[in-house]
Design a protein around this motif. Sequence first.
Motif, short mmCIF file in Angstrom:
data_model
loop_
_atom_site.label_atom_id
_atom_site.label_comp_id
_atom_site.label_asym_id
_atom_site.label_seq_id
_atom_site.Cartn_x
_atom_site.Cartn_y
_atom_site.Cartn_z
N THR A 1 0.87 -1.18 0.00
CA THR A 1 0.00 0.00 0.00
C THR A 1 0.90 1.22 0.00
N TRP A 2 1.34 1.59 -1.19
CA TRP A 2 2.30 2.69 -1.34
C TRP A 2 1.60 3.95 -1.82
N LYS A 3 2.07 5.05 -1.31
CA LYS A 3 1.69 6.33 -1.90
C LYS A 3 2.40 6.48 -3.24
N LEU A 4 1.85 7.33 -4.05
CA LEU A 4 2.43 7.50 -5.39
C LEU A 4 3.87 8.01 -5.31
N SER A 5 4.17 8.86 -4.31
CA SER A 5 5.52 9.39 -4.17
C SER A 5 6.50 8.27 -3.82
N THR A 6 6.08 7.33 -2.98
CA THR A 6 6.93 6.18 -2.63
C THR A 6 7.19 5.34 -3.87
N ARG A 64 9.20 -10.57 -17.51
CA ARG A 64 8.15 -11.25 -18.27
C ARG A 64 6.78 -11.03 -17.63
N ARG A 65 6.77 -10.92 -16.30
CA ARG A 65 5.52 -10.80 -15.56
C ARG A 65 5.65 -9.69 -14.53
N LEU A 66 4.66 -8.79 -14.49
CA LEU A 66 4.67 -7.67 -13.56
C LEU A 66 3.30 -7.55 -12.91
N LEU A 67 3.29 -7.57 -11.58
CA LEU A 67 2.05 -7.38 -10.81
C LEU A 67 2.25 -6.21 -9.85
N LEU A 68 1.36 -5.22 -9.94
CA LEU A 68 1.37 -4.08 -9.03
C LEU A 68 0.02 -4.00 -8.33
N SER A 69 0.05 -3.88 -7.01
CA SER A 69 -1.20 -3.89 -6.26
C SER A 69 -1.18 -2.78 -5.21
N HIS A 70 -2.29 -2.03 -5.15
CA HIS A 70 -2.52 -1.03 -4.11
C HIS A 70 -1.51 0.11 -4.14
N ILE A 71 -1.34 0.70 -5.32
CA ILE A 71 -0.57 1.94 -5.44
C ILE A 71 -1.57 3.08 -5.36
N LEU A 72 -1.42 3.93 -4.35
CA LEU A 72 -2.46 4.90 -4.03
C LEU A 72 -2.03 6.32 -4.36
N LEU A 99 0.82 -8.57 -17.51
CA LEU A 99 0.71 -7.33 -16.75
C LEU A 99 -0.54 -7.37 -15.89
N TYR A 100 -0.34 -7.23 -14.57
CA TYR A 100 -1.45 -7.25 -13.62
C TYR A 100 -1.44 -5.93 -12.85
N LEU A 101 -2.51 -5.17 -12.94
CA LEU A 101 -2.65 -3.90 -12.22
C LEU A 101 -3.90 -4.00 -11.35
N ASP A 102 -3.71 -4.09 -10.04
CA ASP A 102 -4.83 -4.25 -9.13
C ASP A 102 -4.88 -3.09 -8.14
N SER A 103 -6.05 -2.45 -8.05
CA SER A 103 -6.25 -1.35 -7.10
C SER A 103 -5.17 -0.28 -7.26
N VAL A 104 -4.87 0.06 -8.50
CA VAL A 104 -3.93 1.13 -8.80
C VAL A 104 -4.76 2.38 -9.06
N SER A 105 -4.68 3.34 -8.15
CA SER A 105 -5.68 4.41 -8.13
C SER A 105 -5.44 5.51 -9.15
N SER A 149 -4.48 -7.91 -16.90
CA SER A 149 -5.45 -7.93 -15.81
C SER A 149 -5.47 -6.56 -15.16
N VAL A 150 -6.56 -5.83 -15.38
CA VAL A 150 -6.76 -4.53 -14.74
C VAL A 150 -7.99 -4.70 -13.84
N THR A 151 -7.76 -4.81 -12.54
CA THR A 151 -8.83 -5.18 -11.63
C THR A 151 -8.97 -4.16 -10.51
N ASN A 152 -10.23 -3.92 -10.12
CA ASN A 152 -10.55 -3.01 -9.01
C ASN A 152 -9.93 -1.63 -9.21
N CYS A 153 -9.96 -1.18 -10.45
CA CYS A 153 -9.43 0.14 -10.81
C CYS A 153 -10.55 0.98 -11.42
N LEU A 154 -10.43 2.29 -11.28
CA LEU A 154 -11.32 3.20 -11.96
C LEU A 154 -10.74 3.51 -13.34
N LEU A 155 -11.57 3.32 -14.37
CA LEU A 155 -11.17 3.65 -15.74
C LEU A 155 -12.22 4.54 -16.37
#
Length: 492
Positions: free
Chosen positions: A226-231, A246-254, A284-290, A311-317
């Motif tokens: 659960t990182w802030k965008l600055s972090t 080959r595989r990148l998963l990012l979760s809960h970047i706020l 590419l997996y992007l989960d809860s990336v705000s 996979s773009v999940t639980n994100c606002l688009l």
Amino acid sequence: MTTSAPPRLLELAVQSLLSNEFLAIGALEELPAELFPPLFMAAYTRRCSKILKAMVQAWPFACLPLGGLMTDHQHHHETLQAALSGLDVLLSQEVRPRRWKLQVLDLRSNAHQDFWTVWSGTKIGVWSLMEIEAAHPIKKKPKVNGFEAHSVQPFAPVKVLVDLCLKQDRNDELLTSLMKRVRQKKDLLHLCCKKLRIFAMPIHNIKMILKMVQLDSIQDLEVNCTWKLSTFGNFAPYLGQMRNLRRLLLSHILTTPCSYPEKEEHYVNQFTSQFLSFHHLQELYLDSVSFLKGRLNKVLRCLKSSLETLSVTNCLLSELDLMHLSRCPNMSQLRDLSLCGVSLTDMNPEPLRVLLERAAATLEDLDLDECGITDSQFIAILPALGLCSQLTTFTFCGNSISMAVLQNLLLRTIGLSKLSHVLYPAPVESYDSNQGILHLGRLAQLHATLKQMLNDSGRQAVVWFSANPCPHCGDKTLYDPEPILCPCYMPL
């Protein structure tokens, strides 16, 4: 009376060597290479640390897959330290030992399992020395007038392969020990990591560890913080050095309210520009990336390779994001697409239809759960779904779909011979119109109708329904063909 089989000659030889530590160590220089794996396994099991230390120095193969033996945590530390001490001695020598071939110490537990089972005789098969050398080739010494040159050559660094999991309050003796050695012998010892998982940990600790790792060795990265965008902006430069991902998963970047919007934009650009380095990215997996809403194109336009999984999940688009996605040239070979938890209720379904049409020849798994899709939107994408000839799995629970549209779906997809797993939302008709409570009797009738349609078409009649989450416990009621109820369910 049964008698056990007599020990094999190989087993007798190993027992003889282990019974005399000095004899075993002294014999290593002349020991046939074929005896090294069974002797090493026996020494490891019996915790013969001095023999293990000496065997690492004389190991006759390019790779020592030690991780395949590390199944008992109780004696990991002792045996591992013995192996690392042997490596220390090897790297400290000014003159390369005659039999030194070791290039890779592999500490990954799930790698090279066949190596030990074949050599121990517990698996039928032949793991030849030629195959081992082919997997980790040795560079031959240059020849002068037909003879090997014996001039002093710079030592190639030994690679230590590990899978890392960075987590706060986790006591990782292996990582601590490896970092100490890499710091001391940076030119002779390279810490390589194919899979890296990062959980909650101070960013300065993460950066300190990453400085010790060969970042271009990382192929699979998960950032579950659960990182802030600055972090995340501080982490981005390290991400860009992982050019073989080959595989990148990012979760809960706020994102947090920022007094300077230009700073937020700077951090986003800092992140998206790293994708220019990823020439091999497949998943590419992007989960809860705000911060994605309105900015998905920044990611897409920097992609350098065609994705197999998105996979773009639980994100606002935004609708514009979906339009960019449907037009992105790197989406034409998708095998796995997930938009679970992305609200599509108020959006034009045309971009999604175009995206499905473009990936129709390769798409195998499609997840549109909890997207708020309506009947009219679903009808618009049905023709494209019917074109997905490779589709095997389709799930779209959590959407308000009527029974008539589900029947239409069956008719449209009846020709998809590979489609074997479909999880349908419980139709809106199966709920009580006033209270929104699931009515199992109605659900049973609707289930029977769809199942009969499948039977009539000659398809395997497996129909799974999934109801909306229970407002009290969050569990879902599943139906196939008997209900699997949530604990709170009260029959009408």
